[in-house]
Design a protein around this motif. Structure first.
Motif, PDB file in Angstrom:
ATOM      1  N   ALA A 160       0.860  -1.186   0.000  1.00  0.00           N
ATOM      2  CA  ALA A 160       0.000   0.000   0.000  1.00  0.00           C
ATOM      3  C   ALA A 160       0.894   1.234   0.000  1.00  0.00           C
ATOM      4  O   ALA A 160       1.794   1.371   0.831  1.00  0.00           O
ATOM      5  CB  ALA A 160      -0.914  -0.003   1.219  1.00  0.00           C
ATOM      6  N   VAL A 161       0.632   2.142  -0.927  1.00  0.00           N
ATOM      7  CA  VAL A 161       1.501   3.287  -1.158  1.00  0.00           C
ATOM      8  C   VAL A 161       0.715   4.579  -1.020  1.00  0.00           C
ATOM      9  O   VAL A 161      -0.401   4.702  -1.554  1.00  0.00           O
ATOM     10  CB  VAL A 161       2.118   3.211  -2.578  1.00  0.00           C
ATOM     11  CG1 VAL A 161       2.979   4.437  -2.857  1.00  0.00           C
ATOM     12  CG2 VAL A 161       2.922   1.930  -2.728  1.00  0.00           C
ATOM     13  N   SER A 162       1.269   5.535  -0.304  1.00  0.00           N
ATOM     14  CA  SER A 162       0.666   6.868  -0.229  1.00  0.00           C
ATOM     15  C   SER A 162       0.933   7.594  -1.532  1.00  0.00           C
ATOM     16  O   SER A 162       2.064   7.662  -2.012  1.00  0.00           O
ATOM     17  CB  SER A 162       1.273   7.660   0.933  1.00  0.00           C
ATOM     18  OG  SER A 162       0.927   7.074   2.170  1.00  0.00           O
ATOM     19  N   ALA A 163      -0.132   8.136  -2.126  1.00  0.00           N
ATOM     20  CA  ALA A 163      -0.027   8.824  -3.408  1.00  0.00           C
ATOM     21  C   ALA A 163      -0.874  10.097  -3.365  1.00  0.00           C
ATOM     22  O   ALA A 163      -1.772  10.232  -2.524  1.00  0.00           O
ATOM     23  CB  ALA A 163      -0.497   7.902  -4.535  1.00  0.00           C
ATOM     24  N   PRO A 164      -0.621  11.052  -4.274  1.00  0.00           N
ATOM     25  CA  PRO A 164      -1.360  12.309  -4.258  1.00  0.00           C
ATOM     26  C   PRO A 164      -2.866  12.174  -4.455  1.00  0.00           C
ATOM     27  O   PRO A 164      -3.638  13.006  -4.005  1.00  0.00           O
ATOM     28  CB  PRO A 164      -0.725  13.090  -5.422  1.00  0.00           C
ATOM     29  CG  PRO A 164       0.614  12.493  -5.589  1.00  0.00           C
ATOM     30  CD  PRO A 164       0.459  11.047  -5.260  1.00  0.00           C
ATOM     31  N   GLY A 165      -3.296  11.104  -5.173  1.00  0.00           N
ATOM     32  CA  GLY A 165      -4.724  10.931  -5.385  1.00  0.00           C
ATOM     33  C   GLY A 165      -5.268  11.713  -6.563  1.00  0.00           C
ATOM     34  O   GLY A 165      -6.471  11.737  -6.799  1.00  0.00           O
ATOM     35  N   ASP A 166      -4.397  12.358  -7.339  1.00  0.00           N
ATOM     36  CA  ASP A 166      -4.851  13.127  -8.496  1.00  0.00           C
ATOM     37  C   ASP A 166      -4.399  12.501  -9.816  1.00  0.00           C
ATOM     38  O   ASP A 166      -4.504  13.108 -10.881  1.00  0.00           O
ATOM     39  CB  ASP A 166      -4.325  14.560  -8.411  1.00  0.00           C
ATOM     40  CG  ASP A 166      -2.801  14.634  -8.306  1.00  0.00           C
ATOM     41  OD1 ASP A 166      -2.153  13.568  -8.386  1.00  0.00           O
ATOM     42  OD2 ASP A 166      -2.276  15.745  -8.144  1.00  0.00           O
ATOM     43  N   GLY A 167      -3.896  11.269  -9.737  1.00  0.00           N
ATOM     44  CA  GLY A 167      -3.449  10.574 -10.938  1.00  0.00           C
ATOM     45  C   GLY A 167      -2.126  11.066 -11.488  1.00  0.00           C
ATOM     46  O   GLY A 167      -1.731  10.680 -12.590  1.00  0.00           O
ATOM     47  N   SER A 168      -1.415  11.878 -10.728  1.00  0.00           N
ATOM     48  CA  SER A 168      -0.172  12.464 -11.227  1.00  0.00           C
ATOM     49  C   SER A 168       1.012  11.513 -11.124  1.00  0.00           C
ATOM     50  O   SER A 168       2.047  11.756 -11.740  1.00  0.00           O
ATOM     51  CB  SER A 168       0.153  13.748 -10.457  1.00  0.00           C
ATOM     52  OG  SER A 168       0.335  13.473  -9.073  1.00  0.00           O
ATOM     53  N   VAL A 169       0.896  10.447 -10.341  1.00  0.00           N
ATOM     54  CA  VAL A 169       2.003   9.507 -10.167  1.00  0.00           C
ATOM     55  C   VAL A 169       1.929   8.427 -11.238  1.00  0.00           C
ATOM     56  O   VAL A 169       0.962   7.659 -11.298  1.00  0.00           O
ATOM     57  CB  VAL A 169       1.982   8.871  -8.766  1.00  0.00           C
ATOM     58  CG1 VAL A 169       3.059   7.817  -8.656  1.00  0.00           C
ATOM     59  CG2 VAL A 169       2.175   9.948  -7.709  1.00  0.00           C
TER      60      VAL A 169
END
Length: 281
Positions: A160-169
């Motif tokens: 499980a990875v923390s990500a920005p949530g805006d699809g930018s990664v």
């Protein structure tokens, strides 16, 4: 080696296959992996980083040619008595001195040279030298700001990875990532649309060991020479189009498809082909 030199999202993008659905994801990833292994064979070298030891015949000289090497952690030799001894790191140097295999645009080390004034020699013997380290054309990684998510354990096959949530990664199947000292090969990515990416991955690949990782541990992504990644994408696309629409027709002036491999792929890979093989035992 468990890796691919390009990722599934890029292969499916409008600039390559324009395949927005996920109906054939598994087959497309298999083609990327197959193209990567074909590239290894064609170039006579691997572009991913693998950890381990290799054995070589001793030369009786002050230098030893080795396959592409990123870093060496130990050099051991077998003496005439049959005993193995480790040489201090101060006794040897990696050449070319300015290779920089961990930097973009760098190249690997290809020789181990004894330090100036050292009277040692690599013993003239069969399989009498062992080198432990990181092997491959390079070990270049990018930090995208991803971290192991708080309150989420790293499982046997998922992270499980923390990500920005805006699809930018841009993280996708086909990427190889590193957490601490472990390499993981990503075969699937699920985005909850908020702040979590769940990666399905093969753990402990390429000579590394699965291990526990604390929340907040940094996640880096392996990067390969641009020409190699582009060749991988193009060759996977050639094979895919041949299977579903007949022989792939390359751009005008490309010279045609030779033996199922695009001439453009061969051109992209030309700077990376090994001219002289160096084999371990």
């Amino acid at each position: 080696m468990a890796n691919a030199y390009a990722d599934l999202a890029t292969l499916k993008s409008a600039s390559v296959l324009n395949a927005p659905d996920d109906a054939h994801d598994e087959r497309l990833l298999t083609l990327l992996e197959a193209a990567s292994r074909w590239i290894d064979g064609y170039c006579g070298r691997q572009f991913g980083a693998s950890h381990g030891e290799r054995r070589f015949d001793g030369t009786g000289k002050a230098s030893l040619s080795v396959p592409d090497l990123v870093a060496a952690s130990e050099v051991r030799v077998r003496e005439a008595s049959g005993d193995w001894i480790g040489w201090p790191a101060s006794d040897w140097l990696l050449y070319p001195l300015n290779a920089a295999p961990t930097e973009p645009g760098g190249r690997p080390y290809t020789r181990i040279m004894l330090a100036s004034g050292n009277r040692r020699r690599f013993p003239l013997s069969r399989a009498g030298v062992v080198v432990s380290g990181v092997w491959g054309y390079g070990d270049v990684r990018e930090d995208l700001g991803l971290r192991v998510k708080e309150n989420a354990a790293v499982g046997d096959e998922t992270v499980a990875v923390s990500a920005p949530g805006d699809g930018s990664v841009a993280l996708s199947a086909g990427h190889t990532i590193r957490i601490d000292d472990e390499q993981l090969y990503v075969v699937g990515v699920s985005d909850d649309g908020e702040d979590t990416l769940t990666l399905t991955a093969q753990r402990g690949v390429n000579g590394t060991e699965p291990s526990a990782h604390a929340a907040g541990s940094a996640i880096t992504v392996y990067r390969y020479p641009k020409g190699v990644s582009e060749a991988c994408l193009l060759q996977a696309a050639v094979w895919w189009r041949e299977r579903f629409g007949g022989p792939f027709v390359p751009p005008e002036g490309d010279g045609g498809d030779v033996g199922g491999v695009s001439p453009t792929v061969r051109t992209l890979l030309a700077p990376y082909r090994r001219r002289h093989a160096v084999l371990g035992v």
